[in-house]
Scaffold this motif. Structure first.
Motif, PDB file in Angstrom:
ATOM      1  N   THR A   1     110.793 -19.590  33.696  1.00  0.00           N
ATOM      2  CA  THR A   1     111.296 -19.754  32.333  1.00  0.00           C
ATOM      3  C   THR A   1     110.127 -19.939  31.374  1.00  0.00           C
ATOM      4  O   THR A   1     109.231 -20.736  31.630  1.00  0.00           O
TER       5      THR A   1
ATOM      6  N   THR B   1     109.465 -20.918  27.496  1.00  0.00           N
ATOM      7  CA  THR B   1     110.125 -21.505  26.340  1.00  0.00           C
ATOM      8  C   THR B   1     109.091 -21.841  25.276  1.00  0.00           C
ATOM      9  O   THR B   1     108.071 -22.450  25.578  1.00  0.00           O
ATOM     10  N   SER B   2     109.403 -21.466  24.041  1.00  0.00           N
ATOM     11  CA  SER B   2     108.533 -21.815  22.925  1.00  0.00           C
ATOM     12  C   SER B   2     108.655 -23.307  22.645  1.00  0.00           C
ATOM     13  O   SER B   2     109.735 -23.886  22.781  1.00  0.00           O
ATOM     14  N   THR B   3     107.580 -23.930  22.233  1.00  0.00           N
ATOM     15  CA  THR B   3     107.604 -25.366  21.942  1.00  0.00           C
ATOM     16  C   THR B   3     108.030 -25.666  20.516  1.00  0.00           C
ATOM     17  O   THR B   3     108.272 -26.818  20.176  1.00  0.00           O
TER      18      THR B   3
ATOM     19  N   GLY C   1     112.111 -22.034  18.532  1.00  0.00           N
ATOM     20  CA  GLY C   1     111.596 -21.096  19.526  1.00  0.00           C
ATOM     21  C   GLY C   1     112.667 -20.565  20.444  1.00  0.00           C
ATOM     22  O   GLY C   1     113.749 -21.137  20.584  1.00  0.00           O
ATOM     23  N   ARG C   2     112.363 -19.462  21.090  1.00  0.00           N
ATOM     24  CA  ARG C   2     113.302 -18.838  22.016  1.00  0.00           C
ATOM     25  C   ARG C   2     112.898 -19.149  23.447  1.00  0.00           C
ATOM     26  O   ARG C   2     111.755 -19.488  23.729  1.00  0.00           O
ATOM     27  N   SER C   3     113.846 -18.990  24.326  1.00  0.00           N
ATOM     28  CA  SER C   3     113.606 -19.221  25.744  1.00  0.00           C
ATOM     29  C   SER C   3     113.967 -17.963  26.514  1.00  0.00           C
ATOM     30  O   SER C   3     115.066 -17.415  26.360  1.00  0.00           O
ATOM     31  N   TYR C   4     113.025 -17.476  27.309  1.00  0.00           N
ATOM     32  CA  TYR C   4     113.233 -16.296  28.137  1.00  0.00           C
ATOM     33  C   TYR C   4     113.033 -16.656  29.598  1.00  0.00           C
ATOM     34  O   TYR C   4     112.302 -17.593  29.925  1.00  0.00           O
ATOM     35  N   GLN C   5     113.686 -15.882  30.455  1.00  0.00           N
ATOM     36  CA  GLN C   5     113.487 -16.035  31.891  1.00  0.00           C
ATOM     37  C   GLN C   5     113.081 -14.700  32.493  1.00  0.00           C
ATOM     38  O   GLN C   5     113.582 -13.649  32.082  1.00  0.00           O
TER      39      GLN C   5
ATOM     40  N   ASP D   1     117.195 -13.258  28.070  1.00  0.00           N
ATOM     41  CA  ASP D   1     117.064 -14.037  26.843  1.00  0.00           C
ATOM     42  C   ASP D   1     118.024 -15.224  26.935  1.00  0.00           C
ATOM     43  O   ASP D   1     119.226 -15.080  26.726  1.00  0.00           O
ATOM     44  N   ASN D   2     117.496 -16.404  27.283  1.00  0.00           N
ATOM     45  CA  ASN D   2     118.345 -17.600  27.397  1.00  0.00           C
ATOM     46  C   ASN D   2     118.973 -17.977  26.067  1.00  0.00           C
ATOM     47  O   ASN D   2     120.112 -18.435  26.012  1.00  0.00           O
ATOM     48  N   THR D   3     118.233 -17.811  24.975  1.00  0.00           N
ATOM     49  CA  THR D   3     118.713 -18.209  23.656  1.00  0.00           C
ATOM     50  C   THR D   3     119.953 -17.396  23.270  1.00  0.00           C
ATOM     51  O   THR D   3     120.932 -17.943  22.778  1.00  0.00           O
TER      52      THR D   3
END
Length: 190
Positions: free
Chosen positions: A19, A21-23, A27-31, A45-47
């Motif tokens: 994973t 994740t932007s801090t 931010g978006r979270s990708y896996q 794209d988790n977001t």
């Protein structure tokens, strides 16, 4: 576990997931996923809760968010051109067979990102006499793509019907638009 700094390894037979994740607050979270049961590889794209790229166990790549659409007239349009005026089909009602990303509205396509877009049109028209001539176009913000010329000298189908089919690879920037246009003259009226 990071083993030897060279690869990612799971503790069991479950799927491997990394994973990113932007801090920042927005931010978006990708896996990046490797699905052990099916052998598929994903960029997820988790977001948004959606797969962005999938590679199956045979190497087939799908990109579900890639722009694609098919649009046709809701009903036949009459008396639209013939008096040396171009008619943009965007003013007509349309029925979408599909529009993957919502990039088209009444035959007006808006490019979501910079890129090359394969655009095809098929226009069928009738009721033109021997004095008529004209053309069809794909008009983009950057350029006009001339599709075909209509001239009765080249056709034995005067007064009946004609069809124009054209495909172009169009260079478009983000938010550029494209739409088809039909131009016929020589009738004295639409």
């Amino acid at each position: 576990n990071v083993v030897g700094g060279e690869y990612l390894q799971t503790q069991d037979s479950a799927d491997t997931v990394l994973t990113l994740t932007s801090t920042s607050n927005s931010g978006r979270s990708y896996q990046i996923r490797s699905q052990n049961s099916s052998g598929e590889f994903f960029v997820y794209d988790n977001t948004a809760g959606a797969s962005r790229i999938t590679v199956d166990s045979n190497g087939h790549v799908t990109i579900p968010s890639q722009s694609a659409f098919s649009v046709e007239l809701t009903s036949e349009a009459e008396n639209k051109t013939g008096n040396a005026t171009g008619f943009q089909l965007g003013s007509l009602g349309s029925t979408e067979r599909f529009d993957r990303n919502g990039d088209v509205s009444n035959f007006l396509f808006t490019a979501p990102v910079d890129g090359l877009y394969l655009i095809s049109i098929m226009i069928m028209y009738d009721g033109f006499g021997s004095a008529n001539s004209g053309f069809a176009q794909i008009q983009t913000s950057n350029r006009i793509y001339q599709c075909a010329l209509y001239n009765p000298v080249n056709s034995s189908n005067v007064g009946v019907n004609h069809q124009i089919v054209a495909t172009y690879l169009c260079d478009m920037d983000a938010n550029d638009t494209a739409q088809p246009l039909l131009y016929i003259n020589g009738a004295g009226s639409d």
